[in-house]
Motif scaffolding. Sequence first.
Motif, mmCIF file in Angstrom:
data_model
loop_
_atom_site.group_PDB
_atom_site.id
_atom_site.type_symbol
_atom_site.label_atom_id
_atom_site.label_comp_id
_atom_site.label_asym_id
_atom_site.label_seq_id
_atom_site.Cartn_x
_atom_site.Cartn_y
_atom_site.Cartn_z
ATOM 1 N N ARG A 137 0.849 -1.193 0.000
ATOM 2 C CA ARG A 137 0.000 0.000 0.000
ATOM 3 C C ARG A 137 0.881 1.237 0.000
ATOM 4 O O ARG A 137 1.954 1.257 0.596
ATOM 5 C CB ARG A 137 -0.899 0.031 1.230
ATOM 6 N N THR A 138 0.405 2.269 -0.677
ATOM 7 C CA THR A 138 1.152 3.516 -0.733
ATOM 8 C C THR A 138 0.157 4.667 -0.777
ATOM 9 O O THR A 138 -1.045 4.470 -0.632
ATOM 10 C CB THR A 138 2.118 3.531 -1.943
ATOM 11 N N SER A 139 0.668 5.868 -0.960
ATOM 12 C CA SER A 139 -0.186 7.046 -1.078
ATOM 13 C C SER A 139 0.315 7.888 -2.242
ATOM 14 O O SER A 139 1.401 7.646 -2.773
ATOM 15 C CB SER A 139 -0.174 7.855 0.223
ATOM 16 N N LYS A 140 -0.451 8.883 -2.600
ATOM 17 C CA LYS A 140 -0.104 9.736 -3.729
ATOM 18 C C LYS A 140 1.259 10.380 -3.502
ATOM 19 O O LYS A 140 1.565 10.848 -2.408
ATOM 20 C CB LYS A 140 -1.178 10.815 -3.901
ATOM 21 N N HIS A 141 2.075 10.381 -4.554
ATOM 22 C CA HIS A 141 3.428 10.947 -4.487
ATOM 23 C C HIS A 141 3.354 12.454 -4.288
ATOM 24 O O HIS A 141 2.609 13.144 -4.974
ATOM 25 C CB HIS A 141 4.186 10.628 -5.777
ATOM 26 N N GLN A 142 4.140 12.938 -3.337
ATOM 27 C CA GLN A 142 4.217 14.378 -3.080
ATOM 28 C C GLN A 142 5.439 14.933 -3.797
ATOM 29 O O GLN A 142 6.568 14.624 -3.427
ATOM 30 C CB GLN A 142 4.305 14.659 -1.576
ATOM 31 N N GLN A 143 5.201 15.720 -4.837
ATOM 32 C CA GLN A 143 6.279 16.298 -5.631
ATOM 33 C C GLN A 143 7.069 17.301 -4.802
ATOM 34 O O GLN A 143 6.496 18.134 -4.119
ATOM 35 C CB GLN A 143 5.681 17.001 -6.867
ATOM 36 N N GLY A 144 8.389 17.215 -4.842
ATOM 37 C CA GLY A 144 9.251 18.147 -4.141
ATOM 38 C C GLY A 144 9.399 19.453 -4.917
ATOM 39 O O GLY A 144 8.826 19.631 -5.990
ATOM 40 N N GLU A 145 10.188 20.358 -4.380
ATOM 41 C CA GLU A 145 10.481 21.632 -5.038
ATOM 42 C C GLU A 145 11.686 21.451 -5.950
ATOM 43 O O GLU A 145 12.816 21.359 -5.475
ATOM 44 C CB GLU A 145 10.768 22.711 -3.990
ATOM 45 N N TYR A 146 11.439 21.376 -7.249
ATOM 46 C CA TYR A 146 12.505 21.171 -8.212
ATOM 47 C C TYR A 146 12.599 22.362 -9.153
ATOM 48 O O TYR A 146 11.593 22.928 -9.572
ATOM 49 C CB TYR A 146 12.274 19.899 -9.036
ATOM 50 N N SER A 147 13.838 22.721 -9.512
ATOM 51 C CA SER A 147 14.040 23.817 -10.457
ATOM 52 C C SER A 147 14.002 23.319 -11.893
ATOM 53 O O SER A 147 13.676 24.076 -12.797
ATOM 54 C CB SER A 147 15.378 24.516 -10.194
ATOM 55 N N ALA A 148 14.326 22.043 -12.100
ATOM 56 C CA ALA A 148 14.353 21.496 -13.460
ATOM 57 C C ALA A 148 14.384 19.979 -13.408
ATOM 58 O O ALA A 148 14.757 19.377 -12.411
ATOM 59 C CB ALA A 148 15.579 22.012 -14.208
ATOM 60 N N GLY A 149 14.009 19.386 -14.523
ATOM 61 C CA GLY A 149 14.129 17.946 -14.714
ATOM 62 C C GLY A 149 14.930 17.689 -15.974
ATOM 63 O O GLY A 149 14.821 18.430 -16.954
ATOM 64 N N TYR A 150 15.768 16.659 -15.936
ATOM 65 C CA TYR A 150 16.631 16.330 -17.068
ATOM 66 C C TYR A 150 16.603 14.838 -17.338
ATOM 67 O O TYR A 150 16.375 14.043 -16.430
ATOM 68 C CB TYR A 150 18.089 16.691 -16.762
ATOM 69 N N THR A 151 16.882 14.473 -18.590
ATOM 70 C CA THR A 151 17.278 13.106 -18.884
ATOM 71 C C THR A 151 18.782 13.141 -19.079
ATOM 72 O O THR A 151 19.333 14.107 -19.604
ATOM 73 C CB THR A 151 16.617 12.516 -20.151
ATOM 74 N N LEU A 152 19.416 12.109 -18.618
ATOM 75 C CA LEU A 152 20.853 11.923 -18.805
ATOM 76 C C LEU A 152 21.026 10.584 -19.491
ATOM 77 O O LEU A 152 20.524 9.567 -19.012
ATOM 78 C CB LEU A 152 21.585 11.904 -17.460
ATOM 79 N N GLU A 153 21.661 10.602 -20.632
ATOM 80 C CA GLU A 153 22.020 9.369 -21.322
ATOM 81 C C GLU A 153 23.536 9.302 -21.350
ATOM 82 O O GLU A 153 24.193 10.285 -21.701
ATOM 83 C CB GLU A 153 21.495 9.363 -22.750
ATOM 84 N N TYR A 154 24.089 8.170 -20.933
ATOM 85 C CA TYR A 154 25.532 8.001 -21.052
ATOM 86 C C TYR A 154 25.843 6.604 -21.574
ATOM 87 O O TYR A 154 25.033 5.686 -21.456
ATOM 88 C CB TYR A 154 26.266 8.294 -19.740
ATOM 89 N N HIS A 155 26.996 6.492 -22.218
ATOM 90 C CA HIS A 155 27.433 5.197 -22.733
ATOM 91 C C HIS A 155 28.949 5.151 -22.782
ATOM 92 O O HIS A 155 29.617 6.191 -22.801
ATOM 93 C CB HIS A 155 26.837 4.926 -24.127
ATOM 94 N N GLY A 156 29.468 3.930 -22.783
ATOM 95 C CA GLY A 156 30.912 3.710 -22.851
ATOM 96 C C GLY A 156 31.210 2.238 -22.713
ATOM 97 O O GLY A 156 30.296 1.401 -22.705
ATOM 98 N N ILE A 157 32.476 1.915 -22.600
ATOM 99 C CA ILE A 157 32.885 0.528 -22.394
ATOM 100 C C ILE A 157 32.342 0.075 -21.041
ATOM 101 O O ILE A 157 32.387 0.812 -20.062
ATOM 102 C CB ILE A 157 34.424 0.405 -22.447
ATOM 103 N N ASP A 158 31.811 -1.152 -21.014
ATOM 104 C CA ASP A 158 31.237 -1.668 -19.767
ATOM 105 C C ASP A 158 32.345 -1.873 -18.736
ATOM 106 O O ASP A 158 33.238 -2.697 -18.916
ATOM 107 C CB ASP A 158 30.504 -2.986 -20.025
#
Length: 177
Positions: free
Chosen positions: A83-104
């Motif tokens: 069981r859970t409850s509705k997520h309470q969004q924090g105070e954020y200035s921005a949202g980003y996606t970060l994609e990275y890749h390289g040798i494992d």
Amino acid sequence: MATFANQQLVLTAIGEDRSGIVSELTKLVSDCHCNIIDSRIAILGNEFTFIMLLAGDMAAICRVEHLLPVKSMELGLLTMMKRTSKHQQGEYSAGYTLEYHGIDTPGTLSKVTGFFAEQNISISSLKSDTYDQDGELMMRCELEVNIPVEVDSDEFKIKFEDLSRTLNVDYIFRRIR
């Protein structure tokens, strides 16, 4: 007084991948009069994983909790509910996606997620995998993160640039909100 019209339940199912599992689980949820608010599916090895956030009134959530163990046995799934409850969004200035890749290289994901933790940056989504490229095992990862208002985004990006050089990964940041 708590409202009974908006109860929430996180349901996780894991089992051998085969067709029809999603249909069976979503039918159970629908028959119990719950709504799927959010969901994720992944195939990891030969295992199917399905995570759902359900909403419904108290009776609907109780029906799922009561009927899921039997359905899980029928389908050969390992399931877990919380069981859970509705997520309470924090105070954020921005949202980003970060994609990275390289040798494992062992420990890269741990170092990246540790960096975010040190910066007090919330990871809201993460997907990583490995692949073969010209006989070399490569890794790639995509994260979605929320930058708190107290974190300087430009300073954060400079620090990540330093980390990426240390880890020998290429990356792209994209602002999404």
